[in-house]
Every structure is written in C-alpha cells, then in structure tokens.
Design an enzyme around this catalytic site. Sequence first.
Site, PDB file in Angstrom:
ATOM      1  N   SER A  85       0.753  -1.336  -0.187  1.00 39.03           N
ATOM      2  CA  SER A  85       0.079  -0.032   0.059  1.00 39.03           C
ATOM      3  C   SER A  85       0.770   1.252  -0.185  1.00 39.03           C
ATOM      4  CB  SER A  85      -0.986   0.032   1.349  1.00 39.03           C
ATOM      5  OG  SER A  85      -0.109   0.288   2.276  1.00 39.03           O
ATOM      6  N   LYS A  86       0.108   2.481  -0.030  1.00 38.09           N
ATOM      7  CA  LYS A  86       0.784   3.600  -0.092  1.00 38.09           C
ATOM      8  C   LYS A  86       1.470   3.971   1.127  1.00 38.09           C
ATOM      9  CE  LYS A  86      -1.538   7.619   0.010  1.00 38.09           C
ATOM     10  NZ  LYS A  86      -2.784   8.487  -0.177  1.00 38.09           N
ATOM     11  N   ARG A  87       0.877   3.366   2.339  1.00 38.76           N
ATOM     12  CA  ARG A  87       1.800   3.553   3.452  1.00 38.76           C
ATOM     13  C   ARG A  87       2.835   2.822   3.824  1.00 38.76           C
ATOM     14  NH1 ARG A  87      -3.493   3.560   4.656  1.00 38.76           N
ATOM     15  NH2 ARG A  87      -3.591   1.250   5.208  1.00 38.76           N
ATOM     16  N   GLY A  90       5.107   2.455   1.786  1.00 32.84           N
ATOM     17  CA  GLY A  90       6.169   3.096   1.242  1.00 32.84           C
ATOM     18  C   GLY A  90       6.769   3.950   2.271  1.00 32.84           C
TER      19      GLY A  90
END
Length: 506
Positions: free
Chosen positions: A264-266, A268
């Site tokens: 997910s984006k998180r 990263g």
Amino acid sequence: MCNKPVRVRFAPSPTGPLHIGGVRTALYNYLFAKKNGGVFILRIEDTDQTRFVSGAEEYIIKSLKWSGISPTEGPGFGGDFGPYRQSERQKIYGPFVDQLITKGLAYYAFDTAEELNKLREEAKKQGLPNWQYNSISRLGLKNSLSLSKDEVRKKIDLKTPFVVRIKMPRNKIIRFYDEVRGWVSVNSNNIDDKVLFKSDGMPTYHLANVVDDYTMKISHVIRGEEWLPSAPLHVFLYDAFGWEKPKFAHLPLILKPNGNGKLSKRDGDKLGFPVFPLNWESTDGNIFPGYKEQGFFPDAFINMLAFLGWNPGTTKELFSLTELCSSFSLERVSKSGAKFDPDKTQWFQQQHLRNTENVVLAKELQPLFKETVSIEKLAFVCGLIKERATFVLDIMRDGEYFFSPPKKLDEKAIKKRWKEDSKRQLESWYNELDVSISFKAKDLETLFFSFLKKNNIKMGDILPLFRLLITGKKSGPSMFEIASFIGKKECLERITNGIKKATQTT
Ligand code: GLU
C-alpha cells in the site's frame, strides 16, 4: 497462438497517482502486445465522477511515457476506436443498455439510496448482514419487474430518477477460462443485480468496461487480481449481449515485503521506498516520492516490475525493455502474490547503472556540474567508479575529488595510519612525482613500485595515506588513475596541503 489480432488495454481510473501495481499491469499489457505484434491501448475509466482527481490522468500518461511504455492508442495518442475517455463516450452506452432491457436481461429500478440503505440496516438487525438486490428480493422492490407497465411508464415520464440493473438469473453456473488461473466458475446466486446505468446518466464501471472492451475490439483483458470478482459478471454480460468474449488474465497481487497483504501507499512511507513511479503532490501539499526522482532508471524500474509476478524460466534477471518484449508470456505469470523487495529493487538499479555506457552516464551528470566538464572526462570517471554506485548522483558524490580537492581530511583515518616515518615517506614520494616526466597511470604505477623497492617502504604504509590526502577517502579506484586524471600540479598541491594538515592533527 491467438487468431484475433491482439489488442490489449490498460484501463485506469483517474482517482489518484498510479501505484506501481498499476504500472505493472500496464507493463504486462504492453509486453504482451509487443510480443504478439498487437496494439496497446490506454483507456481512461472516469465514469465515477465523484472519485475524479484532477491531474491524475496527466500523471498516468507521464508515468507510462517515463517508463517507456507509451500506448499506441489512447487520449492524446490517436487511434480509430476513440474517444478513449469514458466520460466522452457517454452517448455510446445508452443503446447497449436498451438492448438488454429489450431482451429482458436488465430492468429499471426506482428505489432510492435511502430506501435501500434502510432495507440493508433492517436486514442487518435481523442478523442478515449481506442483504442484496437480487432474484430473491427484486420482486418486493420498486422496479420494472415488480411494477406494472403503466406505473413504469408514468415514472419515466415524470423523470423519476432510476438506475438500470442486470437481471442475474438464479442458480446458474458462470464459467470462464483465465489464462493465469485456469478455469473459474461461480454460481450466479453470489452475484447481485448490479447497477449498469446510474441515475446521473453515466454507465457503471461494469457496463462501460464491457461495452468498451467489445467496441474497441479488445482481444485479451489483462488486469489485476482485484478485478477477478467482477469477471463473472462481465462474462455474463458478454453472453447477454451475444458477444464473443475476450480472453482473461488476472495478474497476481503485489504484496508487502513481509508477504502480509497488498503493498500500500503507507508501506512506502513506513519502509522508505517509493510506491509510485513519479513524485505526486497531494492536494494538502504532501509529496509522495517517485522512482524517477529517486534516481532510478526507467529500464531498471521496468525490469524490477516485470519480475514481480513473472519469470523468464531461466536464471537471467537483467533485461532491457526490448528483451522483455521478446521474452514475455502469460504462461509464465504466477498465480500467487509477488512480494515487493526493496533491496532487490536497488540491485536492479545498480546492475542497470553498471551496464550503462560511460558516455550515457556522463551526459546525465554533465548538467549537474557548475563548471563545464567535458563528456570525455566525465565518462572516464564514470568508468572508474560506477561499479560502486547505485544512482548517477552517487557517482557525482563519490567522485567529487576528481574535480576538486577533498573538503576535509578524514582525521580519524589519518591518525590511525600515521607513523613516525609517514611525513618523510610522503615527501620522498612527492619528489618522485615532481620529477616524473610521464603522468600516465601505468607509468605512475611502475614508478610507485620501484620507489617502494628503492626505499624499502611497505605499500600498506604509504598507499592508504596517499589516497587519504588526494581523495579524502579510505577506498576507491586505482590511485594511479586518479593521480593521472587530476594531473601533476594538482596532485602535488594536494600532497603538500595534506601533509600540512595531517601533521597539525597528528
Ligand atoms: N478501471 C479499472 C481500474 O481502475 C480497470 C479494471 C479493468 O482493467 O478492467 O483498475
């Protein structure tokens, strides 16, 4: 392999920046098209106006271009099957919905969102959390199957808002072959009467997706696993229209490095690596980092992505885009999720940097220098230090001493090596260099070894100090190459200044 001309599409919704999973889907479509002499199409699926994010479409296009996988057809790319934005195709969908209504395979539904929410809530209270609009509930609801023809006409004439729903049959097995997963079959009881056309006059994703794939003559639908649950409905729609189905291939998920769930984006943010191809600035001013801005080469990025869910069946890991195009096949795409590996990602970049010609690297570096440095000189430096670098900027940082004296000496390292004789030995070495006619690396090397022999000096006593004075670093490429590159005058100056500073600190 395929009898229909190969036409594949990448169909993102412009709801935000394109995640690397999306780029991987685009890449596999691109590779499949190139391998089979087909066409790669970009279609923007923007029927859900509520989720539209400004700048997202531009971001998608820029990302594909940077990755080297531009479409042949798409918005701004031309093609005979446009428009390629669903919002511009609005008029196309109505007649197709009418076809289904006429065939008795779709119907008008007048229930409001509030009414349906209420029913869902009530069902939940009775311990039935999965209430659905389906073959069981539909006759008790407000639609063209439960109401009389006159009532329906009246409602339509009065412009009562309506949606159009698919009439899913009871207990029918829907079966299709997935090129990655094999046969998939689902009982229609598990699919509700999905909305095909919304009250805002826009088709839903399902209808627009199928109609567009059909009208754009898509031969293979290659997309992420998250769309697998929608596939039976799509297959049902093809049959309802009486159309030949495309082939389907649902790609495995890209998983977090520990394998626990989707990347997910998180992740990263947490693990400090980008999950987007390019930097993305959100509306609140936050910058989400991109591979491009971190210094990754598009070829390295693409190579890394290609291996997230596919393998060539050999031990070869380094591929150019052209090589990927000729090696790719859906048969070698795996069913199971692919763990994202930040270290391996760096490794791909390192390897691609190593394999890049020195002149090409030099051209990337040249604009970063304040003073003009020739491409030849830069290329030479790149050749000497690229083995130790991951990014182009590493070469710049690690090779600064080729162009200017070290800003400071590594006092700790010097202290450790400095002996009683060091000053005298370095001064004699200075004198040798001073009178040397040639300053070619090879000649300097010969000179150095005869100097050691003549003076009975051990290499380890002088070479590390010589390096520290000239470069400020403990390790690096051949000192004779470095000395030759900076030239006699600069070399002697650095030794003199170095000795001065070193004797002050030791
Ligand atoms: N619009 C869908 C998405 O955003 C496309 C799904 C498909 O490829 O059919 O990913």
